[in-house]
Design an enzyme around this catalytic site. Sequence first.
Site, PDB file in Angstrom:
ATOM      1  N   ASP A  10      47.553  35.386  41.389  1.00  0.00           N
ATOM      2  CA  ASP A  10      45.959  35.440  40.662  1.00  0.00           C
ATOM      3  C   ASP A  10      46.080  35.594  39.485  1.00  0.00           C
ATOM      4  O   ASP A  10      45.452  35.993  38.749  1.00  0.00           O
ATOM      5  CB  ASP A  10      45.796  36.619  40.697  1.00  0.00           C
TER       6      ASP A  10
ATOM      7  N   GLY B 279      34.703  34.798  45.461  1.00  0.00           N
ATOM      8  CA  GLY B 279      34.797  35.393  45.710  1.00  0.00           C
ATOM      9  C   GLY B 279      36.578  35.167  46.611  1.00  0.00           C
ATOM     10  O   GLY B 279      36.864  34.855  47.633  1.00  0.00           O
TER      11      GLY B 279
ATOM     12  N   ARG C  99      44.806  32.835  32.292  1.00  0.00           N
ATOM     13  CA  ARG C  99      45.788  34.256  32.992  1.00  0.00           C
ATOM     14  C   ARG C  99      46.976  33.777  33.013  1.00  0.00           C
ATOM     15  O   ARG C  99      48.347  34.596  32.798  1.00  0.00           O
ATOM     16  CB  ARG C  99      45.387  34.512  33.519  1.00  0.00           C
TER      17      ARG C  99
ATOM     18  N   GLU D 183      39.160  36.562  46.855  1.00  0.00           N
ATOM     19  CA  GLU D 183      39.759  37.577  47.038  1.00  0.00           C
ATOM     20  C   GLU D 183      39.938  37.457  48.748  1.00  0.00           C
ATOM     21  O   GLU D 183      40.351  38.394  49.077  1.00  0.00           O
ATOM     22  CB  GLU D 183      39.432  38.491  45.836  1.00  0.00           C
TER      23      GLU D 183
ATOM     24  N   ARG E 282      27.024  38.323  34.088  1.00  0.00           N
ATOM     25  CA  ARG E 282      27.883  38.445  32.556  1.00  0.00           C
ATOM     26  C   ARG E 282      26.746  37.596  31.726  1.00  0.00           C
ATOM     27  O   ARG E 282      26.767  36.976  30.933  1.00  0.00           O
ATOM     28  CB  ARG E 282      28.998  36.783  32.666  1.00  0.00           C
TER      29      ARG E 282
HETATM   30 CA    CA Z   1      41.308  36.129  41.588  1.00  0.00          CA
END
Ligand code: CA
Length: 584
Positions: free
Chosen positions: A308, A198, A335, A200, A138
């Site tokens: 998530d 990381g 989110r 996940e 990014r």
């Molecule tokens: Ca995530």
Amino acid sequence: MAFLRRSVLSIVGGLAFAGLAQTASLADVSSDALLQAQDNGGEWLMYGRNYLNQRYSPLDKITKENVSQLKPVFGYSTGGKFAGLEATPLFHDGTLYFTADYARVFALDARTGTVKWYWEPEYEDGLEAVLCCGPVNRGLAISGDKVYVGTLDARLVALNIKDGSVAWEKKIDEWQNAYASTGAPLVVKGKVIVGIAGAEYGVRGYVRAYDAETGKELWTRHTIPGPGEPDHDTWPGDTWKTGGASTWQTGAYDPETNLLYWGTGNPGPWNSDLRKGDNKWSCSLLAIDVDTGEIKWGYQYTPNDAWDYDGNNAPVLMDVTIDGKPRKVAVQANRNGFLYVLDRVTGEFIYASATVEGINWTSGLDPKTGRPTVNEDKRPKSGGDKVEPIIPGLEGGTNWFPIASNPDKGIVYLNTNDWVMSLKAWKPEDVVYKAGSLYMGVDYQMYRHKDKTGYLKAFDVANKKWLWELPSALPMFAGVLATKNGLLFTGDQLGNFMAVDADNGKQLWRFQTGSGINASPITYELDGKQYVAILSGLGGDPSFYFSGPKGGMLWVFAVDGEVKDTTSFNPQLIETALPVYGKQ
Ligand code: CA
């Protein structure tokens, strides 16, 4: 064999031309210059334009009246594997600095569009198996006479700004255990601040500071408290060791409070039955003293997250009057479907507003604390039935792509998505932590559920109201840029780079860049002319869902921009294209 060796000369003007870098001296970027970045309208010196992360430019030569005359000045292909572009370019002293996909770094002469230098990391085999979300990067930080980049194998590299040579390099962590650096570093008071990706894979997240000159590690602040630290008991047993709460986006910084504001990601594994408790500080915003690394306060958006709902998107810091009271706020688009307005001095919840329709994982937030009341039938149970539809889907309400603001008016501009997901949680015995392997314990699927999925929206923070929206057929994944004279710039997955009227959401201009836009635009001034630049290239998470054309281009626009004579575009290319007949 390592992949991405430098012998892959898909980049025109790659390392072979580094020796031709301009020798004119570059002005170093001092700590004061970074502090005053907002007043330096002509340049774009850091990820969020200023430390407050406002993405608000004072430049006014491109206006609502003449924006329809924007034309490309040049395009530059980043080549390689066309694995997706998510960076915010930087502009300093006539040079554009940006990254592509595998943390490849480009320095382009902004007058000619030709490469000044190029740097590409070498990686070992096996890296791609431990990248959750594609090989993306990014962006960069600039400070002093160096440019800083994090790599996919969890290194922090300082490059000399004049020629791209490596000044120093530090291993942040073990890439084999799925630690990766994908966010742009942030330099504050001579410290390079980095996060880590990381979650996940069951990493334990942290924010770390390095000395910008020497690369010496100065402090590390884990996002998950260890034994003996406050809130450690929000994790049962040893779950804190593999609990995620990664820090994969760039934070903001307020010189007045001397605090960094850094977001954290999901707890691991995704299956929340396996770590009952609030799981602090996952899905949170942490206010961290930049000198010491101490946590001043934390605010958790989604306790015991099962969806998530990473809280990584960097907040915009601004001062607004809310309910008749002047407030120093941090505005964060999450989110989980809400836009949060927090007091950035104390961490107090002020209010939140839904960014999308039909949120159903919670029945609502506590008006005093913002703590969600979870609809437990939307929380997947270990070995239980598939749960659907869950709104929003895990890609969010909104995701990492930066929001822009008009701090003078107390308004933020953000891209949002109306979509849903299904989740099915595995049986506990099937969820086993193994370093470097996915540690999620769920299956998921994202779905569209409306005619239009993506929206560019404007929200009045002071008056707590949504002002307008501009829909798009596909999900939006680009950042937004705002200018003081009322223009917005952003892009969509169909490849359109567009200018929008900030007052009413009307599209004023667009240009087809050839691939989906998942990066963030900047504007700068050079030789008295205002330019706008954007990276175009489908990749990262959006490429899981769309089969649109791949690409990798930097596009630069100006009013009455002239397309450069092609002979000025990398004359070295012509010189080196073929051996000259009769001279061998
Ligand atoms: Ca995530």
